[in-house]
Design a protein around this motif. Structure first.
Motif, PDB file in Angstrom:
ATOM      1  N   TYR A   1       5.690  -3.254 -16.276  1.00 20.19           N
ATOM      2  CA  TYR A   1       4.999  -2.669 -15.116  1.00 20.19           C
ATOM      3  C   TYR A   1       5.849  -1.695 -14.313  1.00 20.19           C
ATOM      4  O   TYR A   1       5.485  -1.338 -13.204  1.00 20.19           O
ATOM      5  N   VAL A   2       6.995  -1.271 -14.852  1.00 19.74           N
ATOM      6  CA  VAL A   2       7.696  -0.157 -14.222  1.00 19.74           C
ATOM      7  C   VAL A   2       8.007   0.873 -15.308  1.00 19.74           C
ATOM      8  O   VAL A   2       7.905   0.585 -16.499  1.00 19.74           O
ATOM      9  N   GLU A   3       8.394   2.056 -14.876  1.00 23.70           N
ATOM     10  CA  GLU A   3       8.506   3.166 -15.803  1.00 23.70           C
ATOM     11  C   GLU A   3       9.987   3.498 -16.014  1.00 23.70           C
ATOM     12  O   GLU A   3      10.767   3.513 -15.054  1.00 23.70           O
TER      13      GLU A   3
ATOM     14  N   GLU B   1       7.550  -3.019  -6.444  1.00 20.40           N
ATOM     15  CA  GLU B   1       6.859  -2.957  -5.153  1.00 20.40           C
ATOM     16  C   GLU B   1       6.031  -1.691  -5.056  1.00 20.40           C
ATOM     17  O   GLU B   1       4.939  -1.689  -4.492  1.00 20.40           O
ATOM     18  N   ILE B   2       6.563  -0.621  -5.606  1.00 19.57           N
ATOM     19  CA  ILE B   2       5.834   0.651  -5.548  1.00 19.57           C
ATOM     20  C   ILE B   2       4.662   0.645  -6.522  1.00 19.57           C
ATOM     21  O   ILE B   2       3.637   1.241  -6.272  1.00 19.57           O
ATOM     22  N   SER B   3       4.816  -0.050  -7.640  1.00 22.81           N
ATOM     23  CA  SER B   3       3.808   0.002  -8.708  1.00 22.81           C
ATOM     24  C   SER B   3       2.543  -0.759  -8.342  1.00 22.81           C
ATOM     25  O   SER B   3       2.604  -1.818  -7.723  1.00 22.81           O
ATOM     26  N   PRO B   4       1.370  -0.213  -8.708  1.00 28.21           N
ATOM     27  CA  PRO B   4       0.115  -0.930  -8.448  1.00 28.21           C
ATOM     28  C   PRO B   4      -0.136  -2.054  -9.454  1.00 28.21           C
ATOM     29  O   PRO B   4      -1.101  -2.791  -9.307  1.00 28.21           O
ATOM     30  N   PHE B   5       0.689  -2.159 -10.469  1.00 30.36           N
ATOM     31  CA  PHE B   5       0.415  -3.126 -11.535  1.00 30.36           C
ATOM     32  C   PHE B   5       1.345  -4.320 -11.464  1.00 30.36           C
ATOM     33  O   PHE B   5       2.445  -4.233 -10.942  1.00 30.36           O
TER      34      PHE B   5
ATOM     35  N   ARG C   1      12.334  -3.059  -6.608  1.00 31.37           N
ATOM     36  CA  ARG C   1      11.899  -1.940  -5.763  1.00 31.37           C
ATOM     37  C   ARG C   1      10.755  -1.165  -6.443  1.00 31.37           C
ATOM     38  O   ARG C   1       9.731  -0.882  -5.829  1.00 31.37           O
ATOM     39  N   LEU C   2      10.935  -0.876  -7.733  1.00 33.06           N
ATOM     40  CA  LEU C   2       9.911  -0.099  -8.441  1.00 33.06           C
ATOM     41  C   LEU C   2       8.632  -0.930  -8.622  1.00 33.06           C
ATOM     42  O   LEU C   2       7.530  -0.386  -8.635  1.00 33.06           O
TER      43      LEU C   2
ATOM     44  N   LEU D   1      16.818   7.065 -13.456  1.00 31.82           N
ATOM     45  CA  LEU D   1      17.273   7.950 -12.379  1.00 31.82           C
ATOM     46  C   LEU D   1      17.826   7.151 -11.215  1.00 31.82           C
ATOM     47  O   LEU D   1      18.712   7.613 -10.506  1.00 31.82           O
ATOM     48  N   MET D   2      17.301   5.940 -11.011  1.00 31.20           N
ATOM     49  CA  MET D   2      17.877   5.102  -9.952  1.00 31.20           C
ATOM     50  C   MET D   2      19.252   4.571 -10.386  1.00 31.20           C
ATOM     51  O   MET D   2      20.172   4.514  -9.579  1.00 31.20           O
TER      52      MET D   2
ATOM     53  N   ARG E   1       1.399  -7.382 -10.237  1.00 33.42           N
ATOM     54  CA  ARG E   1       1.590  -8.444  -9.260  1.00 33.42           C
ATOM     55  C   ARG E   1       0.995  -9.768  -9.734  1.00 33.42           C
ATOM     56  O   ARG E   1       1.670 -10.786  -9.776  1.00 33.42           O
TER      57      ARG E   1
ATOM     58  N   GLU F   1      11.848   6.182 -16.870  1.00 33.97           N
ATOM     59  CA  GLU F   1      12.576   7.312 -16.287  1.00 33.97           C
ATOM     60  C   GLU F   1      12.984   7.009 -14.851  1.00 33.97           C
ATOM     61  O   GLU F   1      14.077   7.342 -14.412  1.00 33.97           O
ATOM     62  N   ALA F   2      12.069   6.357 -14.144  1.00 35.69           N
ATOM     63  CA  ALA F   2      12.375   6.007 -12.761  1.00 35.69           C
ATOM     64  C   ALA F   2      13.577   5.057 -12.717  1.00 35.69           C
ATOM     65  O   ALA F   2      14.472   5.211 -11.877  1.00 35.69           O
TER      66      ALA F   2
END
Lengths: 397, 284
Positions: A307-309, A384-388, A381-382, A315-316, A390, A311-312
C-alpha cells in the motif's frame, strides 16, 4: 547530505581501491598496444594474460576459455548469437520470464518476424511465487530444434538462484548448448566451471568492484563459436577490437579480490543482509519478502511494503543518503511494475512498493542499523498519506 | 533519477494537506492501486460554496503526492466555480514544472477535482462514465484522451502516455490513440500500412550471394570444366573471378552476364551488377 549508505550493489558497485591502483599504471605510462611487436607495447600483453588467469581462477576455468568484452550485455549477446550462427538449422530458444533485459529483450526480438529471417520459436519459462524455475517444465521445453538455452544463474531483482547444475546436466543429456547470465552470481557464490556443466557464461566487471565498461564471456573449450564483433585477431580471433588494457587489468584485480572475499560474502555479508531483512519484516507492518528465502544470493533482499509506492520510499531514503532500488513502475520510467515480480505473481499492491537492497563487503553493521531506524517511520508516514491499506493492515494485526 | 524541482521535493517531503476530513461535502477518488497511483480528494465547504478546507490521501510516487498537495493549495479558499477552472497545467506550473513522463500526475489532480465537482452537482463525470475505454491496462477513456490531446496540443502516442498513462502498458491501443490524435487535429485516421522490408545488410547480402553461387551457378559451370569464385561484394557490385575453362573462354563475358548476374538478380537483388576481376587476380 549525510554519508552515503550504498545498498544498491546489484545495480553497480564501488571500484575497489586495489583495482584503481592496479589500473593506474596502464592509464598513465603503460599505454602500449598488446599486439605491438616492440617491447613497450608488447609488455602489456603479459598483464592482460595475468588478468585472464585471475578471472579464470575465480570461475574454475582455463584462461583460454575467457574472452574479454565491453560489458555483460555484449557477453550475453555474443553467446546467444554465436549459438544461433553455429546451429543455423535449429530455430528454438529456451529462456525464462525473469531474465535481465540483456537476454530477455534479445530473445523477444528473436521471436519477432524480421525481414530477412524467420522468427525463432522462443520459450519463456515461468517461475513460481518464490521466483523458482520448475525443472519438469524446463525439461519438457527442450527439443531437438533447440539452438540455445539461456537461463540466468541468479536473478538481479530478487537474488533467487537457478539450478544451473541440473539445467546444464539436462542440456548435456540432449546435446544442447547452455548459456547462463551470471552477472549477479560471479563473486557472490562459488563457481567452478571445471565441474559445472555450463557451455557459456556472461559476467560484468562493475558488479564486482571493477569499473564499468568491461565484461567477459566464458566459452567452454570445444564449444562451437562465432564471433560477434569481427575485426582483428584479438582474444584469439574471438572478439575484434583493441583490448582495453586498463579495464581488463582492473577486472583481473577485482576477480582476485572476489576470490579472496567469497567466504566473507557467504558469512558476513549474508549476516548483514539477514539482519536487515528480519528487522524490516518485523518492524514494518505489511512488509513481505519477494523470492525464495534460502535459494538466494547472500547479498540481496527484496521486500515489498504493501500500500505504498516504491519511488516515494526511495526518495525519502535518499534524504538520508541511503541508496536502494525498486521494482515500482515509477522508478523505471515505464508505467508497469517489474516483469520479475509480475512473473512471480506478486500482487500489484505489493509490486509497486517493492524495494531491493543489495549489499557488498564494504557495508557495515552500523549502516544496517541506520536503515532499520529510518525506514519503518518512512513506511508509516507514506501509509498515513495513502488512501489504501488501513482496513487490511488493521485486520492483519 | 527524476529531475524534480525543489518545489516538487518540498511538497513531497512535507505535504501540508494530507489527512481525512470527517463527513466531507465533496469526496472523490480517482486512479487505483493496480495502476500505481490513486488520489482521494476531500473538501469541506462553508455556507457560500467556498472551499473552507480540503485534504488528500494519495498512493503514488513523489510527483503524485506533490501534485495532490499543490491541488489543495490551489483550490483552498476558492468558490466551487472558481475551482472548477483549475487545470492540470495550473498544478504543474505551481510546482515549477514536472518531468514530461510524470505529467499524468497533474492530470490525476485535475481529474479528482472534476470528479468531486460532478458528484457534488449530481452531474455525470464525463471523463470516467462516458465514452469508451481505450487503454484497458490503465482504464483510460477516449473522452479523457480527446480532452488532453485538445488542451495540450499533443501529437504523439508517447505524449498521450505521459499525460494520461494511456498506451503505457501492453501497447495494444496505440492505433486507437493515433486515431484520436488524428481526429482532433482534423486529419484522416492513418491507414495501417505494411512497411517495406528494410534493405539487406551487407553481411546478409554476402551470405545470400554465396548461397546462390554455390547452389545455382557453380554446378552449371563445373559441368563444363569451369568455375567461379566470389572475390568481393561492395554494396550491389559483386566481383567474381572465373576459373578453369571459363577464365580463358572468349565468351566468358556472355556467361558472366547470362548466368551469374541473372541468377543473382533473380534470387538476391534486382540491382546487382556483376564484374569479372579474374584477370587482376591471375596476374597478381
Amino acid at each position: 547530505m549525510s554519508k552515503i549508505i550504498y545498498l544498491d550493489n546489484n545495480a553497480t558497485s564501488a571500484v575497489a581501491p586495489e583495482v584503481v591502483d592496479a589500473m593506474t599504471p596502464f592509464l598513465r605510462d603503460l599505454y602500449g598496444n598488446p599486439s605491438s611487436i616492440h617491447t613497450f607495447g608488447g609488455q602489456v600483453a603479459r598483464h592482460v594474460e595475468q588478468a585472464r588467469e585471475s578471472l579464470a581462477a575465480l570461475l574454475g576455468a582455463d584462461p583460454t576459455e575467457i574472452i574479454f568484452t565491453s560489458c555483460g550485455t555484449e557477453s550475453d549477446s555474443t553467446a546467444i548469437r554465436s549459438a544461433l550462427a553455429c546451429y543455423p538449422d535449429r530455430r528454438h530458444v529456451v529462456t525464462t520470464r525473469v531474465e535481465h533485459p540483456a537476454v530477455r529483450n534479445l530473445c523477444q526480438w528473436l521471436g519477432q518476424p524480421v525481414p530477412g529471417r524467420a522468427p525463432y520459436r522462443v520459450t519463456e519459462l515461468p517461475v513460481d511465487s518464490q521466483g523458482m524455475l520448475g525443472l519438469d517444465e524446463f525439461k519438457a521445453a527442450l527439443d531437438d530444434d533447440t539452438a540455445i538455452v539461456s537461463v540466468m544463474w541468479a536473478n538481479n531483482e530478487t537474488g533467487v538462484l537457478f539450478p544451473v547444475d541440473e539445467i546444464g546436466a539436462l542440456c548435456r543429456e540432449r546435446g544442447l548448448l547452455f548459456h547462463t547470465d551470471a552477472v549477479q552470481a560471479v563473486g557472490k557464490v562459488p563457481i567452478n566451471l571445471a565441474k559445472q556443466p555450463v557451455d557459456m557464461l556472461a559476467l560484468s566487471g562493475h558488479k564486482l568492484h571493477a569499473p564499468k565498461g568491461v565484461g567477459a564471456l566464458y566459452v567452454r573449450r570445444g564449444t562451437r563459436f562465432a564471433p560477434y564483433l569481427m575485426g582483428g585477431h584479438q582474444e584469439n580471433n574471438r572478439r575484434g577490437g583493441t583490448e582495453s588494457v586498463p579495464l581488463i587489468v582492473g577486472l583481473g584485480k577485482a576477480a582476485e579480490l572476489a576470490l579472496r572475499n567469497l567466504k566473507q560474502e557467504q558469512t558476513r555479508v549474508r549476516a548483514l543482509r539477514d539482519r536487515l531483512e528480519k528487522g524490516l519484516l518485523a518492524k514494518a507492518p505489511g512488509a513481505r519478502l519477494n523470492g525464495h528465502p534460502d535459494h538466494r544470493l547472500p547479498n540481496t533482499t527484496n521486500v515489498s511494503f504493501e500500500y505504498v509506492e516504491g519511488e516515494a520510499i526511495l526518495l525519502m531514503l535518499d534524504q538520508y543518503g541511503i541508496c536502494a532500488s525498486s521494482g515500482s513502475a515509477c522508478t523505471t520510467g515505464s508505467l508497469e511494475p517489474s516483469h520479475v515480480l509480475r512473473a512471480m505473481g506478486v500482487p500489484f499492491t505489493a509490486a509497486h512498493g517493492s524495494v531491493r537492497f543489495s549489499l557488498s563487503v564494504y557495508n557495515t553493521p552500523e549502516e544496517i542499523e541506520t536503515v532499520l531506524e529510518v525506514l519503518p517511520p518512512i513506511i508509516r508516514r507514506l501509509r498515513e498519506i495513502s488512501p489504501f491499506g488501513r482496513e487490511q493492515l488493521a485486520a492483519a494485526k | 533519477m527524476w529531475d524534480y524541482t525543489e518545489k516538487v521535493k518540498q511538497h513531497f517531503l512535507h505535504p501540508k494537506n494530507t489527512g481525512e476530513i470527517p463527513k466531507p461535502d465533496l469526496d472523490a477518488t480517482v486512479g487505483n492501486i493496480t495502476c500505481g497511483d490513486a488520489l482521494r480528494l476531500m473538501v469541506r465547504l462553508d455556507g457560500a460554496d467556498r472551499i473552507a478546507d480540503a485534504k488528500f490521501q494519495t498512493f503514488g510516487c513523489a510527483s503524485a503526492i506533490a501534485s495532490s498537495d499543490a491541488l489543495i493549495e490551489l483550490i483552498k479558499g476558492k468558490t466551487l466555480d472558481e475551482a472548477a477552472g483549475i487545470t492540470n497545467d495550473d498544478i504543474a506550473a505551481y510546482l515549477g514544472g514536472l518531468p514530461e513522463a510524470k505529467m499524468h500526475c497533474s492530470v490525476m489532480g485535475m481529474e479528482a477535482l472534476q470528479k468531486a465537482l460532478a458528484q457534488y452537482r449530481h452531474q455525470p463525470f464525463a471523463l470516467e462514465t462516458e465514452g469508451q475505454v481505450v487503454c484497458k491496462c490503465f482504464g483510460v477513456t477516449d473522452k479523457l484522451i480527446d480532452k488532453v490531446v485538445r488542451e495540450q496540443h499533443l501529437h504523439t502516442v508517447e505524449e498521450v502516455t505521459h499525460f494520461t498513462k494511456a498506451g503505457g502498458g501492453c501497447r495494444g491501443c496505440h492505433r486507437e490513440i493515433e486515431a484520436i490524435i488524428a481526429k482532433v487535429h482534423g486529419q484522416p485516421a492513418p491507414a495501417p500500412q505494411a512497411k517495406p522490408p528494410p534493405p539487406m545488410t551487407n553481411l546478409q547480402r554476402i551470405n545470400r550471394i554465396q548461397e546462390v553461387l554455390a547452389g545455382e551457378v557453380r554446378p552449371l559451370l563445373q559441368a563444363d570444366g569451369g568455375d567461379v569464385e566470389l572475390v568481393d561484394v561492395d554494396g550491389k557490385r559483386v566481383q567474381v573471378a572465373f576459373r578453369g575453362h571459363c577464365a580463358w573462354c572468349p565468351v566468358s563475358d556472355v556467361t558472366l552476364k547470362g548466368a551469374v548476374q541473372a541468377k543473382l538478380r533473380e534470387l538476391v537483388d534486382p540491382e546487382i551488377v556483376v564484374e569479372d576481376v579474374g584477370e587482376h587476380l591471375t596476374n597478381g
